[in-house]
Design an enzyme around this catalytic site. Structure first.
Site, PDB file in Angstrom:
ATOM      1  N   LYS A  80       0.840  -1.213   0.000  1.00  0.00           N
ATOM      2  CA  LYS A  80       0.000   0.000   0.000  1.00  0.00           C
ATOM      3  C   LYS A  80       0.876   1.266   0.000  1.00  0.00           C
ATOM      4  CE  LYS A  80      -2.142  -1.117   3.871  1.00  0.00           C
ATOM      5  NZ  LYS A  80      -1.682  -2.465   4.260  1.00  0.00           N
ATOM      6  N   ARG A 100      -8.965   0.890   9.677  1.00  0.00           N
ATOM      7  CA  ARG A 100      -8.543  -0.481   9.960  1.00  0.00           C
ATOM      8  C   ARG A 100      -9.592  -1.234  10.781  1.00  0.00           C
ATOM      9  NH1 ARG A 100      -2.794   0.195   9.378  1.00  0.00           N
ATOM     10  NH2 ARG A 100      -1.602  -1.716   9.623  1.00  0.00           N
ATOM     11  N   ARG A 103      12.265  -8.150   3.916  1.00  0.00           N
ATOM     12  CA  ARG A 103      12.417  -6.747   4.316  1.00  0.00           C
ATOM     13  C   ARG A 103      13.307  -6.661   5.568  1.00  0.00           C
ATOM     14  NH1 ARG A 103       6.885  -3.411   4.462  1.00  0.00           N
ATOM     15  NH2 ARG A 103       6.558  -4.009   6.614  1.00  0.00           N
ATOM     16  N   ARG A 134      11.990  -3.002  11.929  1.00  0.00           N
ATOM     17  CA  ARG A 134      10.772  -2.634  12.666  1.00  0.00           C
ATOM     18  C   ARG A 134      10.399  -3.760  13.628  1.00  0.00           C
ATOM     19  NH1 ARG A 134       6.199  -0.633   8.481  1.00  0.00           N
ATOM     20  NH2 ARG A 134       4.867  -1.687   9.979  1.00  0.00           N
ATOM     21  N   ARG A 178      -0.069  -9.653  13.378  1.00  0.00           N
ATOM     22  CA  ARG A 178      -0.693  -8.562  12.612  1.00  0.00           C
ATOM     23  C   ARG A 178      -1.622  -9.104  11.533  1.00  0.00           C
ATOM     24  NH1 ARG A 178       4.461  -5.626  10.793  1.00  0.00           N
ATOM     25  NH2 ARG A 178       3.123  -4.327   9.511  1.00  0.00           N
TER      26      ARG A 178
HETATM   27  P1  ADP Z   1       1.675  -2.204   7.621  1.00  0.00           P
HETATM   28  O1  ADP Z   1       1.182  -1.479   6.423  1.00  0.00           O
HETATM   29  O2  ADP Z   1       2.979  -2.900   7.402  1.00  0.00           O
HETATM   30  O3  ADP Z   1       0.624  -3.035   8.282  1.00  0.00           O
HETATM   31  P2  ADP Z   1       1.471   0.220   9.164  1.00  0.00           P
HETATM   32  O4  ADP Z   1       2.662   1.086   9.114  1.00  0.00           O
HETATM   33  O5  ADP Z   1       0.272   0.621   8.371  1.00  0.00           O
HETATM   34  O6  ADP Z   1       1.992  -1.207   8.776  1.00  0.00           O
HETATM   35  O7  ADP Z   1       0.961   0.053  10.683  1.00  0.00           O
HETATM   36  C1  ADP Z   1       1.824  -0.360  11.715  1.00  0.00           C
HETATM   37  C2  ADP Z   1       1.057  -0.413  13.050  1.00  0.00           C
HETATM   38  O8  ADP Z   1       0.541   0.892  13.369  1.00  0.00           O
HETATM   39  C3  ADP Z   1      -0.163  -1.321  13.093  1.00  0.00           C
HETATM   40  O9  ADP Z   1       0.162  -2.666  13.330  1.00  0.00           O
HETATM   41  C4  ADP Z   1      -0.955  -0.677  14.256  1.00  0.00           C
HETATM   42  O10 ADP Z   1      -0.424  -1.024  15.511  1.00  0.00           O
HETATM   43  C5  ADP Z   1      -0.709   0.794  14.057  1.00  0.00           C
HETATM   44  N1  ADP Z   1      -1.757   1.399  13.206  1.00  0.00           N
HETATM   45  C6  ADP Z   1      -1.563   1.986  11.991  1.00  0.00           C
HETATM   46  N2  ADP Z   1      -2.741   2.430  11.498  1.00  0.00           N
HETATM   47  C7  ADP Z   1      -3.700   2.107  12.416  1.00  0.00           C
HETATM   48  C8  ADP Z   1      -5.101   2.265  12.489  1.00  0.00           C
HETATM   49  N3  ADP Z   1      -5.784   2.850  11.479  1.00  0.00           N
HETATM   50  N4  ADP Z   1      -5.755   1.799  13.580  1.00  0.00           N
HETATM   51  C9  ADP Z   1      -5.097   1.223  14.580  1.00  0.00           C
HETATM   52  N5  ADP Z   1      -3.774   1.020  14.584  1.00  0.00           N
HETATM   53  C10 ADP Z   1      -3.060   1.457  13.525  1.00  0.00           C
END
Ligand code: ADP
Length: 202
Positions: free
Chosen positions: A13, A88, A127, A139, A150
């Protein structure tokens, strides 16, 4: 135009959002990036989010809804924006709709980047290994066990957001197993097909 890029963690994404931002000059709003920035700056939000994110759990809805609510008022969002990693949960999707209708706006389209689970696990392993090889930090949530967590959270909490938008006729799917360029081309195709709608890019 308001576009949601949707899909499991590591689906690509962020990569596609960066390309769209470049091509269409719209803002890219990644809640993950914003939360990581808050952690780096040591803000209250960052302090609250860090342990939750490291475990692979979701940050509370009101925190991310607050962040997005503030961010979409910024001038660079006036021509539209791409949401990456938000909403999410179904509650976040509903809160977004409420914020947008209040400003006579709405989500135009939701593009789902589909990637199978085995490929996602492989991508995250790569990664993490690449980062290690370059001497860069990995990370915490890219650790294999946390990543599986996740994925579980995605299935339980995030996947149910799709039927919410399907009911509004807004969902389009692209094959995220293809190369980055091919995925971009598929996204362009989707965007062209819906171009006649008003409030489109630029
Ligand atoms: P990826 O795209 O690899 O899943 P992100 O950078 O989008 O990772 O998100 C990393 C973490 O940030 C998530 O696992 C969560 O803990 C938190 N997070 C990000 N966006 C949200 C959201 N919209 N609601 C709740 N937690 C979020």
């Amino acid at each position: 135009m308001i576009l949601i890029l949707f899909g499991p963690p590591a689906a690509g994404k962020g990569t596609q959002a960066a390309r769209l931002k470049e091509r269409h000059k719209v803002a890219h709003l990644s809640t993950g990036d914003m939360l990581r920035a808050a952690i780096a700056q040591g803000t209250e939000v960052g302090k609250r989010a860090k342990a939750i994110m490291d475990k692979g759990d979701l940050v509370p809805d009101e925190v991310v809804v607050g962040i997005i609510g503030d961010r979409i008022k910024e001038p660079d969002c006036a021509q539209g924006f791409i949401l990456d990693g938000f909403p999410r949960t179904v509650n976040q999707a509903k809160a977004l709709d409420t914020m947008l209708t209040g400003r006579k706006l709405g989500v135009d389209i939701v593009i789902v980047i589909e990637v199978d689970e085995a490929a996602l696990i492989k991508r995250v392993e790569n990664r993490a290994n690449e980062a290690k090889a370059k001497g860069q930090p990995v990370r915490a949530d890219d650790d294999p066990e946390t990543f599986k967590k996740r994925l579980g959270v995605y299935k339980a909490e995030t996947a149910p957001v799709l039927p919410y938008y399907e009911a509004q006729g807004k969902v389009r799917k692209v094959d995220g197993m293809k190369s980055i360029d091919e995925v971009s081309a598929q996204i362009d195709g989707v965007l062209k097909a819906v171009k006649p709608r008003k409030s489109w890019f630029g």
